[in-house]
Enzyme design. Structure first.
Site, PDB file in Angstrom:
ATOM      1  N   HIS A  33     -26.034   4.566   0.640  1.00  0.00           N
ATOM      2  CA  HIS A  33     -26.552   3.284   0.142  1.00  0.00           C
ATOM      3  C   HIS A  33     -26.535   2.281   1.292  1.00  0.00           C
ATOM      4  O   HIS A  33     -25.614   2.235   2.101  1.00  0.00           O
ATOM      5  CB  HIS A  33     -25.792   2.795  -1.082  1.00  0.00           C
ATOM      6  CG  HIS A  33     -24.316   2.902  -0.964  1.00  0.00           C
ATOM      7  ND1 HIS A  33     -23.626   4.077  -1.184  1.00  0.00           N
ATOM      8  CD2 HIS A  33     -23.383   1.985  -0.640  1.00  0.00           C
ATOM      9  CE1 HIS A  33     -22.344   3.868  -1.000  1.00  0.00           C
ATOM     10  NE2 HIS A  33     -22.156   2.593  -0.663  1.00  0.00           N
ATOM     11  N   ILE A  40     -12.838  -4.624   2.962  1.00  0.00           N
ATOM     12  CA  ILE A  40     -13.547  -5.848   2.532  1.00  0.00           C
ATOM     13  C   ILE A  40     -14.542  -6.318   3.594  1.00  0.00           C
ATOM     14  O   ILE A  40     -15.549  -6.942   3.266  1.00  0.00           O
ATOM     15  CB  ILE A  40     -12.521  -6.969   2.222  1.00  0.00           C
ATOM     16  CG1 ILE A  40     -13.163  -8.194   1.559  1.00  0.00           C
ATOM     17  CG2 ILE A  40     -11.766  -7.436   3.477  1.00  0.00           C
ATOM     18  CD1 ILE A  40     -13.321  -8.106   0.098  1.00  0.00           C
ATOM     19  N   THR A  41     -14.283  -6.037   4.870  1.00  0.00           N
ATOM     20  CA  THR A  41     -15.182  -6.513   5.933  1.00  0.00           C
ATOM     21  C   THR A  41     -16.392  -5.599   6.129  1.00  0.00           C
ATOM     22  O   THR A  41     -17.262  -5.899   6.954  1.00  0.00           O
ATOM     23  CB  THR A  41     -14.434  -6.622   7.280  1.00  0.00           C
ATOM     24  OG1 THR A  41     -13.843  -5.343   7.551  1.00  0.00           O
ATOM     25  CG2 THR A  41     -13.355  -7.688   7.248  1.00  0.00           C
ATOM     26  N   GLU A  61     -21.150  13.289   1.243  1.00  0.00           N
ATOM     27  CA  GLU A  61     -20.884  14.147   2.398  1.00  0.00           C
ATOM     28  C   GLU A  61     -19.964  15.311   2.013  1.00  0.00           C
ATOM     29  O   GLU A  61     -19.920  16.318   2.703  1.00  0.00           O
ATOM     30  CB  GLU A  61     -20.241  13.348   3.532  1.00  0.00           C
ATOM     31  CG  GLU A  61     -21.223  12.573   4.378  1.00  0.00           C
ATOM     32  CD  GLU A  61     -22.127  13.471   5.228  1.00  0.00           C
ATOM     33  OE1 GLU A  61     -21.604  14.224   6.061  1.00  0.00           O
ATOM     34  OE2 GLU A  61     -23.346  13.415   5.047  1.00  0.00           O
ATOM     35  N   SER A  97     -17.644  10.516  -1.354  1.00  0.00           N
ATOM     36  CA  SER A  97     -18.946  10.530  -0.670  1.00  0.00           C
ATOM     37  C   SER A  97     -19.717  11.817  -0.937  1.00  0.00           C
ATOM     38  O   SER A  97     -19.129  12.904  -1.044  1.00  0.00           O
ATOM     39  CB  SER A  97     -18.714  10.385   0.831  1.00  0.00           C
ATOM     40  OG  SER A  97     -19.865  10.725   1.553  1.00  0.00           O
ATOM     41  N   TYR A 125     -15.322  13.936   8.846  1.00  0.00           N
ATOM     42  CA  TYR A 125     -15.387  12.860   7.844  1.00  0.00           C
ATOM     43  C   TYR A 125     -15.466  13.449   6.434  1.00  0.00           C
ATOM     44  O   TYR A 125     -14.714  13.031   5.533  1.00  0.00           O
ATOM     45  CB  TYR A 125     -16.617  11.979   8.124  1.00  0.00           C
ATOM     46  CG  TYR A 125     -16.948  11.014   7.003  1.00  0.00           C
ATOM     47  CD1 TYR A 125     -16.276   9.802   6.874  1.00  0.00           C
ATOM     48  CD2 TYR A 125     -17.935  11.308   6.071  1.00  0.00           C
ATOM     49  CE1 TYR A 125     -16.570   8.924   5.846  1.00  0.00           C
ATOM     50  CE2 TYR A 125     -18.239  10.432   5.032  1.00  0.00           C
ATOM     51  CZ  TYR A 125     -17.562   9.239   4.929  1.00  0.00           C
ATOM     52  OH  TYR A 125     -17.855   8.370   3.908  1.00  0.00           O
TER      53      TYR A 125
END
Ligand code: NAP
Ligand code: F7E
Length: 350
Positions: A194, A16-17, A142, A140, A164
């Protein structure tokens, strides 16, 4: 027929942060949701930043590294929908801290799915309906890595190029597996890059928009970057979070590619960002091979046809509008006399 949204839908968002967490929370609140955010740490400094954007989010403590905390969070919130956005998301960091990336970005997905399974009372066998909680996983582009075809769609094979990307690929397949094993409504959005004025300062778009603003305001004269030839499909984060909700509101659980269908090089991004501020990038940008990656993803370009046809999703902001938005926002931010003390750092070492 699409999913009947209960009168007040309750959403739990991990991450959320982060950039997407804040936009998704705003979007869901606008749609009438009750929004809960999972936050980690006893005094997470990012929470105050989140509060500046969205005061109406309720918070629950938990960590993707801690199975028990996720079960407790799901028990407390009793969400209708879970959006798993929490991750170590900066690709270069994943080489430096490969194991913790696997734990948070990869195994964290399994822990969140297990929390939902346990709290929903779904047993080892396939449960009709697979429980009521709908699950979104932040997959993702990626995962495509060294791409096998362009543009990339939902059937393009994966070949991740970083720890990742490998962790995200695990998260993607374990989400698919829980859907197939337990009948859970669990989906992945395969999102291409994005960005927004809220993007972390370590990612290339924001590093460039902050660099342009600093140079324009005379705070520095140079911006150091790595590989200028890599190509990405860059969209606007505010558009992409709409797609997340649409995926959970669909009649059937399916995975979708979300991108713009356009691709630009870092060099083109730099040129446009500097021109937006009336500057010539060739006078200011230097490259440093220390900023290149052990294995690069050379070209990404998403084919969002399935999302357009089945979800009615379209990106609203063009690449040119996005770059202008970010440069103007950082010029305004750095021009303020009451500049916030938590102004993003330069991250020159990334
Ligand atoms: P971001 O800004 O880097 O946010 C990452 C979030 O993960 C932060 O809220 C962070 O919270 C949280 N987090 C980190 N470690 C955690 C842990 N152990 N337990 C719980 N939460 C933890 O990322 P973003 O750009 O918003 O992206 C959201 C998600 O989409 C990520 O999963 C990312 O990998 C994925 N994604 C992003 C893009 C993109 O272009 N933005 C594209 C495809 C996929 P703290 O405040 O505690 O650090
Ligand atoms: O790099 C090149 C770099 O770090 C983009 C994450 O949200 O999107 C993001 O991952 C490109 C790469 O994003 C610098 O080599 C050149 O080719 O902004 P980035 P990313 O690695 O594409 C995906 C979809 C995610 O899922 C991730 O979570 O830009 N580049 N010079 C540079 N990149 C950085 N960061 N800094 C430079 O100085």
């Amino acid at each position: 027929m699409s999913w009947e949204v209960p009168l007040t839908t309750r959403a739990l968002i991990t991450g959320i942060t982060g950039q997407d967490g804040s936009y998704l929370a705003e979007h869901l609140l606008e749609q009438g949701y009750e929004v809960w955010g999972l936050v980690r740490g006893q005094a997470n400094p990012h929470v105050s930043r989140l509060r500046k954007h969205i005061g109406d989010v309720r918070l629950v403590h938990g960590d993707l590294l801690d199975q028990g905390s996720l079960i407790s969070a799901v028990e407390k919130v009793r969400p209708d929908e879970v959006y798993n956005l929490g991750a170590i998301s900066f690709v270069p960091m994943s080489w430096q801290q490969a194991e913790i990336t696997a734990e948070v970005t990869g195994m964290g997905v399994l822990r969140m799915l297990e929390a939902i399974r346990v709290v929903s009372g779904i047993s080892g066998s396939r449960t009709p309906g697979g429980g009521q909680i709908r699950f979104y996983q932040a997959s993702s582009s990626e995962m495509f890595g060294q791409v096998r075809e362009t543009p990339q769609n939902e059937r393009t094979p994966f070949h991740p190029r970083s720890p990742y990307g490998v962790a995200k690929t695990y998260g993607h397949f374990i989400t698919q597996n829980y859907r197939e094993s337990y009948g859970m409504f669990a989906v992945s959005g395969i999102l291409f890059n994005h960005e927004s004025p809220r993007r972390g300062a370590e990612f290339v778009t924001r590093k460039i928009s902050l660099g342009v603003a600093r140079i324009k305001l005379g705070l520095t004269d140079k911006l150091t970057l790595g590989n200028l030839e890599a190509r990405r499909d860059w969209g606007y984060a505010g558009d992409y979070v709409r797609a997340m909700r649409l995926m959970l509101a669909a009649a059937t659980p399916e995975d979708y590619v979300i991108g713009t269908g356009r691709t630009q090089s870092v060099r083109e991004l730099v040129e446009l960002a500097f021109a937006t501020a009336g500057l010539d990038w060739r006078h200011h940008v230097i490259t440093d091979s220390a900023l290149t990656r052990p294995a690069e993803v050379d070209l990404l370009c998403g084919d969002p046809k399935k999302a357009r046809d089945q979800l009615g999703w379209e990106p609203g902001v063009t690449f040119e509008e996005l770059v202008t938005m970010m440069v103007e926002s950082d010029l305004a931010l750095l021009s303020r006399s009451d500049r916030p003390a938590d102004e993003p750092l330069s991250f020159d070492h990334w």
